[in-house]
Write a protein that holds these residues in place. Structure first.
Motif, PDB file in Angstrom:
ATOM      1  N   ARG A 137       0.708  -1.304  -0.062  1.00 32.56           N
ATOM      2  CA  ARG A 137       0.084  -0.115  -0.026  1.00 32.56           C
ATOM      3  C   ARG A 137       0.720   1.298   0.035  1.00 32.56           C
ATOM      4  O   ARG A 137       0.349   2.153  -0.613  1.00 32.56           O
ATOM      5  CB  ARG A 137      -0.958   0.039   1.146  1.00 32.56           C
ATOM      6  CG  ARG A 137      -1.827   1.136   1.113  1.00 32.56           C
ATOM      7  CD  ARG A 137      -2.794   1.091   2.248  1.00 32.56           C
ATOM      8  NE  ARG A 137      -2.258   0.654   3.760  1.00 32.56           N
ATOM      9  CZ  ARG A 137      -2.110  -0.408   4.454  1.00 32.56           C
ATOM     10  NH1 ARG A 137      -2.987  -1.441   3.814  1.00 32.56           N
ATOM     11  NH2 ARG A 137      -1.759  -0.306   5.576  1.00 32.56           N
ATOM     12  N   ALA A 138       2.187   1.286   0.492  1.00 33.85           N
ATOM     13  CA  ALA A 138       2.965   2.477   0.696  1.00 33.85           C
ATOM     14  C   ALA A 138       3.937   2.331  -0.538  1.00 33.85           C
ATOM     15  O   ALA A 138       4.740   3.309  -0.659  1.00 33.85           O
ATOM     16  CB  ALA A 138       3.702   2.122   1.970  1.00 33.85           C
ATOM     17  N   GLN A 139       3.562   1.583  -1.903  1.00 33.44           N
ATOM     18  CA  GLN A 139       4.520   1.524  -2.792  1.00 33.44           C
ATOM     19  C   GLN A 139       3.766   1.787  -4.003  1.00 33.44           C
ATOM     20  O   GLN A 139       3.802   1.061  -5.239  1.00 33.44           O
ATOM     21  CB  GLN A 139       5.200   0.320  -2.917  1.00 33.44           C
ATOM     22  CG  GLN A 139       6.328   0.192  -1.875  1.00 33.44           C
ATOM     23  CD  GLN A 139       7.177  -1.255  -1.757  1.00 33.44           C
ATOM     24  OE1 GLN A 139       6.717  -2.278  -1.717  1.00 33.44           O
ATOM     25  NE2 GLN A 139       8.399  -0.878  -2.118  1.00 33.44           N
ATOM     26  N   SER A 140       2.505   2.386  -4.026  1.00 37.83           N
ATOM     27  CA  SER A 140       1.827   2.561  -5.066  1.00 37.83           C
ATOM     28  C   SER A 140       2.308   3.561  -6.036  1.00 37.83           C
ATOM     29  O   SER A 140       3.040   4.391  -5.648  1.00 37.83           O
ATOM     30  CB  SER A 140       0.201   3.066  -4.644  1.00 37.83           C
ATOM     31  OG  SER A 140       0.418   4.382  -4.188  1.00 37.83           O
ATOM     32  N   GLY A 141       1.957   3.348  -7.145  1.00 35.31           N
ATOM     33  CA  GLY A 141       2.563   4.313  -8.190  1.00 35.31           C
ATOM     34  C   GLY A 141       3.757   3.864  -8.970  1.00 35.31           C
ATOM     35  O   GLY A 141       4.173   2.378  -8.616  1.00 35.31           O
ATOM     36  N   GLY A 142       4.478   4.663  -9.631  1.00 37.76           N
ATOM     37  CA  GLY A 142       5.783   4.057 -10.195  1.00 37.76           C
ATOM     38  C   GLY A 142       6.948   4.662  -9.716  1.00 37.76           C
ATOM     39  O   GLY A 142       6.932   5.789  -9.195  1.00 37.76           O
ATOM     40  N   ILE A 164      -6.187  -2.567  -6.094  1.00 33.48           N
ATOM     41  CA  ILE A 164      -7.387  -3.063  -6.647  1.00 33.48           C
ATOM     42  C   ILE A 164      -8.674  -2.408  -6.293  1.00 33.48           C
ATOM     43  O   ILE A 164      -9.613  -2.356  -6.989  1.00 33.48           O
ATOM     44  CB  ILE A 164      -7.252  -4.546  -6.542  1.00 33.48           C
ATOM     45  CG1 ILE A 164      -6.031  -5.097  -7.570  1.00 33.48           C
ATOM     46  CG2 ILE A 164      -8.341  -5.260  -7.463  1.00 33.48           C
ATOM     47  CD1 ILE A 164      -5.662  -6.617  -7.104  1.00 33.48           C
ATOM     48  N   ASP A 165      -8.601  -2.378  -4.986  1.00 34.90           N
ATOM     49  CA  ASP A 165      -9.684  -1.687  -4.114  1.00 34.90           C
ATOM     50  C   ASP A 165      -9.146  -1.296  -2.958  1.00 34.90           C
ATOM     51  O   ASP A 165      -8.135  -1.154  -2.630  1.00 34.90           O
ATOM     52  CB  ASP A 165     -10.916  -2.695  -4.119  1.00 34.90           C
ATOM     53  CG  ASP A 165     -10.506  -4.049  -3.224  1.00 34.90           C
ATOM     54  OD1 ASP A 165      -9.736  -3.851  -2.214  1.00 34.90           O
ATOM     55  OD2 ASP A 165     -11.007  -5.017  -3.589  1.00 34.90           O
ATOM     56  N   ALA A 166     -10.088  -0.686  -2.064  1.00 36.11           N
ATOM     57  CA  ALA A 166      -9.713   0.060  -0.690  1.00 36.11           C
ATOM     58  C   ALA A 166      -8.896  -0.879   0.124  1.00 36.11           C
ATOM     59  O   ALA A 166      -8.217  -0.505   1.081  1.00 36.11           O
ATOM     60  CB  ALA A 166     -10.697   0.579  -0.051  1.00 36.11           C
ATOM     61  N   ASP A 167      -8.942  -2.242   0.101  1.00 35.65           N
ATOM     62  CA  ASP A 167      -8.411  -3.309   1.051  1.00 35.65           C
ATOM     63  C   ASP A 167      -7.276  -3.965   0.289  1.00 35.65           C
ATOM     64  O   ASP A 167      -6.799  -4.935   1.019  1.00 35.65           O
ATOM     65  CB  ASP A 167      -9.393  -4.060   1.383  1.00 35.65           C
ATOM     66  CG  ASP A 167     -10.595  -3.485   2.402  1.00 35.65           C
ATOM     67  OD1 ASP A 167     -10.206  -2.496   2.962  1.00 35.65           O
ATOM     68  OD2 ASP A 167     -11.779  -3.883   2.317  1.00 35.65           O
ATOM     69  N   ALA A 207      -6.553  -6.678   3.104  1.00 38.90           N
ATOM     70  CA  ALA A 207      -7.157  -6.735   4.512  1.00 38.90           C
ATOM     71  C   ALA A 207      -8.518  -7.306   4.349  1.00 38.90           C
ATOM     72  O   ALA A 207      -9.371  -6.995   3.635  1.00 38.90           O
ATOM     73  CB  ALA A 207      -7.366  -5.232   5.013  1.00 38.90           C
ATOM     74  N   LEU A 208      -8.642  -8.288   5.060  1.00 39.66           N
ATOM     75  CA  LEU A 208      -9.878  -9.062   4.900  1.00 39.66           C
ATOM     76  C   LEU A 208     -11.016  -8.866   6.047  1.00 39.66           C
ATOM     77  O   LEU A 208     -12.128  -8.589   5.410  1.00 39.66           O
ATOM     78  CB  LEU A 208      -9.623 -10.497   5.371  1.00 39.66           C
ATOM     79  CG  LEU A 208      -8.600 -11.179   4.350  1.00 39.66           C
ATOM     80  CD1 LEU A 208      -8.246 -12.426   4.877  1.00 39.66           C
ATOM     81  CD2 LEU A 208      -9.063 -11.540   2.892  1.00 39.66           C
ATOM     82  N   ALA A 209     -10.797  -8.559   7.224  1.00 35.92           N
ATOM     83  CA  ALA A 209     -11.627  -7.931   8.197  1.00 35.92           C
ATOM     84  C   ALA A 209     -10.983  -7.275   9.270  1.00 35.92           C
ATOM     85  O   ALA A 209      -9.661  -7.167   9.166  1.00 35.92           O
ATOM     86  CB  ALA A 209     -12.594  -9.110   8.664  1.00 35.92           C
ATOM     87  N   THR A 212      -7.699  -8.848  10.716  1.00 39.82           N
ATOM     88  CA  THR A 212      -7.428 -10.154   9.694  1.00 39.82           C
ATOM     89  C   THR A 212      -6.998  -9.515   8.357  1.00 39.82           C
ATOM     90  O   THR A 212      -7.483  -8.631   7.952  1.00 39.82           O
ATOM     91  CB  THR A 212      -8.486 -11.011   9.582  1.00 39.82           C
ATOM     92  OG1 THR A 212      -9.224 -11.296  10.736  1.00 39.82           O
ATOM     93  CG2 THR A 212      -8.218 -12.145   8.742  1.00 39.82           C
ATOM     94  N   ASP A 213      -5.677  -9.818   8.052  1.00 40.95           N
ATOM     95  CA  ASP A 213      -5.042  -9.714   6.496  1.00 40.95           C
ATOM     96  C   ASP A 213      -4.289 -10.651   6.296  1.00 40.95           C
ATOM     97  O   ASP A 213      -3.842 -11.810   6.741  1.00 40.95           O
ATOM     98  CB  ASP A 213      -4.250  -8.395   6.860  1.00 40.95           C
ATOM     99  CG  ASP A 213      -3.192  -8.501   7.774  1.00 40.95           C
ATOM    100  OD1 ASP A 213      -2.334  -9.214   7.765  1.00 40.95           O
ATOM    101  OD2 ASP A 213      -2.982  -7.575   8.602  1.00 40.95           O
ATOM    102  N   ILE A 214      -3.887 -10.948   4.913  1.00 40.18           N
ATOM    103  CA  ILE A 214      -2.946 -11.919   4.494  1.00 40.18           C
ATOM    104  C   ILE A 214      -2.127 -11.139   3.375  1.00 40.18           C
ATOM    105  O   ILE A 214      -2.303 -10.054   2.909  1.00 40.18           O
ATOM    106  CB  ILE A 214      -3.862 -12.709   3.419  1.00 40.18           C
ATOM    107  CG1 ILE A 214      -3.151 -13.916   2.979  1.00 40.18           C
ATOM    108  CG2 ILE A 214      -4.652 -12.151   2.319  1.00 40.18           C
ATOM    109  CD1 ILE A 214      -3.729 -15.197   2.325  1.00 40.18           C
ATOM    110  N   SER A 215      -0.884 -11.630   3.282  1.00 42.03           N
ATOM    111  CA  SER A 215       0.200 -11.006   2.444  1.00 42.03           C
ATOM    112  C   SER A 215       0.769 -12.320   1.778  1.00 42.03           C
ATOM    113  O   SER A 215       0.818 -13.357   2.336  1.00 42.03           O
ATOM    114  CB  SER A 215       1.253 -10.396   3.315  1.00 42.03           C
ATOM    115  OG  SER A 215       0.795  -9.299   3.900  1.00 42.03           O
TER     116      SER A 215
END
Length: 648
Positions: A137-142, A164-167, A207-209, A212-215
């Motif tokens: 999330r901290a590496q968006s863009g180019g 892709i979306d907010a999460d 971020a799932l809930a 809760t998150d997955i990487s």
């Protein structure tokens, strides 16, 4: 400065804590520190940490350790990336030649000096380095970052990422690095240490809930590095230098995932798994194909005055080895399995004032057997600005496959009128090697003297037992191409014992809102026991003389304006002595004091240009002479680097 002291660190007790409130000698290198260092290789960045000793061997190889016992494969330092070990179980140490992660992808580097085995398992003896990667999330863009410099240096990094979306977010990055050969210290001719590295890294986060998150991450890299293998006893004597060019190639691939969740009962859990494969080939001499599976679980539950942490891990490593000429191996194929469990309780005896930490870890490996790693800490915070802590710990270092199974030629003795040529051969002994053990105490004090200045001091004393050593095992006559010669066999054993003591200081001073100074200093003293074994005595003396007593740096970071930065870094080390085998002449590696400078200018909001100079003062020097694996010493020379960094 107060914000800096509140920097989060997670590697001490595997939970997020404020840096100013941990019972350990801890240091955090931020992404800003990495960028402003001007360094191209990860080991060079670690030079700013008190107690971490870094010595450059050639254009790609480094010797890196914490608190003494440095070497080509420093075997008492555990190195992690996001909690996953990159400590190589075959060589017993970290292979720094390849780039395991691009520097631009690092969020921070957490460095813990002292034992970390109670949390991170065997081999975390003198320290733990945990490299924390950036969230996608901290590496968006180019981003494109390029550098070109003297001595044939060059680096190119590119990255793309988005949401892709907010999460859900992702990023894909790639980096390539190159360095031309260095000059030999003995004759000023170029060596063979040309370096070419490349790495591709992908990360996906969702971020799932709540809680809760997955990487998911995947990376692949390759490295090519040359060397001159010296066949004579003294590699600095140009009259007798005979060297054979060799090429080392490394490839590696990793796929991993981490899932974190929070139960209704308030239990925080994390499950991380990864598979990896790698290949190391020293052309014509040795090849190691390596497959690895890791799985790690940890849980955390807070109740009353207790913060309870527990977990378990398992690692399976399968390797296939081929060798010829100077190296032979007893078991070409082997699978090593290591399983461990741990528990730790952080008990608040007096809220916000006195905390007691108790923990232990049990590990079992089919190569080295069982180990037990206890840990106890007591931290007293009498005021908001003062912290006093003490720590007891015990940590094991498991002998590696190379120590158990490898026989290696480590040097030669020229013939005389009475003796034939002698080849010195290190080999496994008749008795299985035992695990090495470190046990000792630390004492630390932190104080925020004013909002602008903070001081961190730590003292330590450790006892080491059963260090891997060698003993004379007699001569073995042989004939090669019709020429008679003899092997002098050195059998490995556990005859090494000794003490390590020292002190470390870090001072962080914000002179003005735009000017920061950071001083670090370390004093380290190794005192090995006398032994009836002459080889153990010789190796103990070598260890004492191979550890620099004094090591330090002074960094200045000055924001001239909103668009200009000027950084200066003075660093140095006292001298050491090195030898390649018990028969060679001792080599003096002089101490040094040098200067790095960097000036950066923001041409636009998204474009930064910089010029950096490294090793700008002091005489031309060598920083290290390898021990177990011989190599040709090369000169560390001044260099100039031009860089550009463009975000889009």
């Amino acid at each position: 400065m107060e914000e800096l002291t509140k920097t989060e660190i997670s590697s001490v007790s595997r939970r997020n804590q404020s840096l100013s409130n941990v019972p350990a000698a801890a240091f955090v290198i931020t992404a800003e520190d990495i960028r402003r260092s001007g360094a191209q290789a990860l080991p060079d960045i670690l030079r700013m940490v008190p107690g971490i000793q870094v010595a450059q061997i050639d254009s790609g190889r480094y010797a890196v350790t914490a608190r003494g016992f440095n070497g080509r494969f420093a075997n008492k330092l555990q190195v992690l990336i996001d909690g996953r070990s990159v400590y190589h179980p075959f060589f017993s140490g970290t292979v720094w030649e390849y780039d395991p992660i691009p520097l631009e992808d690092i969020e921070r580097i957490e460095v813990i000096r002292g034992a970390g085995a109670a949390m991170w398992g065997v081999n975390a003896v003198n320290g733990v380095i945990n490299i924390i990667s950036r969230h996608s999330r901290a590496q968006s863009g180019g981003l494109v970052a390029a550098s070109i410099g003297s001595n044939g240096q060059g680096q190119l990094y590119t990255r793309g990422g988005g949401s892709i979306d907010a999460d859900t977010s992702w990023k894909l990055s790639a980096q390539g690095r190159h360095a031309e050969p260095s000059k030999q210290s003995s004759n000023d001719k170029y060596s063979e240490d040309s370096l070419s590295n490349g790495v591709v890294d992908f990360r996906f986060d969702r971020a799932l809930a709540a809680g809760t998150d997955i990487s998911i991450w995947a990376n692949a890299g390759s490295s090519s590095l040359g060397d001159l293998y010296p066949l004579t006893p003294n590699p600095l004597n140009p009259g007798t230098l005979i060297s054979v060019p060799v090429t080392q190639k490394i490839t590696n691939q990793t796929l991993g995932s981490r899932y974190r969740w929070l139960t209704a009962q308030g239990i925080e859990s994390s499950l991380q798994a990864s598979i990896a494969s790698s290949s190391i080939e020293i052309k014509g001499a040795l090849g190691v194909d390596h497959n690895q599976f890791d799985i790690d679980y940890q849980g955390r539950y807070t109740f009353a005055a207790h913060d309870l942490l527990w977990g378990a891990s398992h690692r399976t490593v399968s390797d296939e080895v081929w060798s010829r000429y100077v190296v032979s191996i007893a078991k070409p194929e082997f699978t090593q399995r290591t399983t461990g469990i741990f528990v730790h309780d952080n008990w608040s005896l007096i809220a916000n004032t006195l905390q007691l930490g108790l923990g232990a870890r049990w590990d079992h490996t089919n190569l080295g057997g069982r180990s037990f790693s206890p840990n106890a800490t007591l931290m007293w915070t009498p005021t908001r600005d003062d912290t006093l802590w003490t720590k007891y710990s015990k940590a094991p270092r498991m002998p590696a496959r190379a120590e158990y199974d490898v026989t290696m030629l480590t040097g030669f003795v020229a013939p005389t009128l009475l003796t034939p040529p002698i080849a010195i051969r290190a080999r496994p002994g008749n008795q299985p090697l035992r695990q090495e053990t470190m046990e000792g105490f630390e004492l630390g004090y932190r104080r925020q003297f004013a909002p602008q200045i903070g001081v961190d001091l730590s003292l330590f004393r450790y006892r080491y037992s059963d260090i891997v050593s060698s003993t004379y095992a007699g001569f073995q006559p042989d004939v090669l191409y019709g020429i008679p010669f003899a092997y002098q066999n050195l059998d490995r054993n556990n005859d090494g014992n000794g003490w390590l003591s020292g002190a470390e200081l870090n001072v962080d001073w914000l002179l003005t809102p735009s000017w920061r100074m950071q001083l670090s200093y370390a004093y380290t003293h190794v005192d090995m026991d006398n032994s009836t074994n002459p080889i153990a005595n010789t190796q103990g003396t070598k260890e004492e003389r191979a550890t620099p007593r004094h090591y330090g740096s002074l960094r200045s970071q000055w924001n001239i304006s909103s668009s200009q930065q000027f950084d200066a870094w003075i660093r140095g080390s006292s001298g050491i002595y090195r030898t390649l085998t018990p028969y060679t002449t001792e080599i003096r590696v002089p101490g040094y004091l040098t200067l790095d400078l960097r000036y950066a200018f923001k041409a636009t909001k998204d474009l930064e240009l910089a010029v950096s100079g490294r090793n700008l003062v002091g005489p031309r020097r060598i920083e290290y002479v390898t021990d177990y694996v011989p190599a040709t010493p090369v000169i560390i020379e001044p260099s100039l680097l031009l860089s550009a960094r463009w975000k889009f």
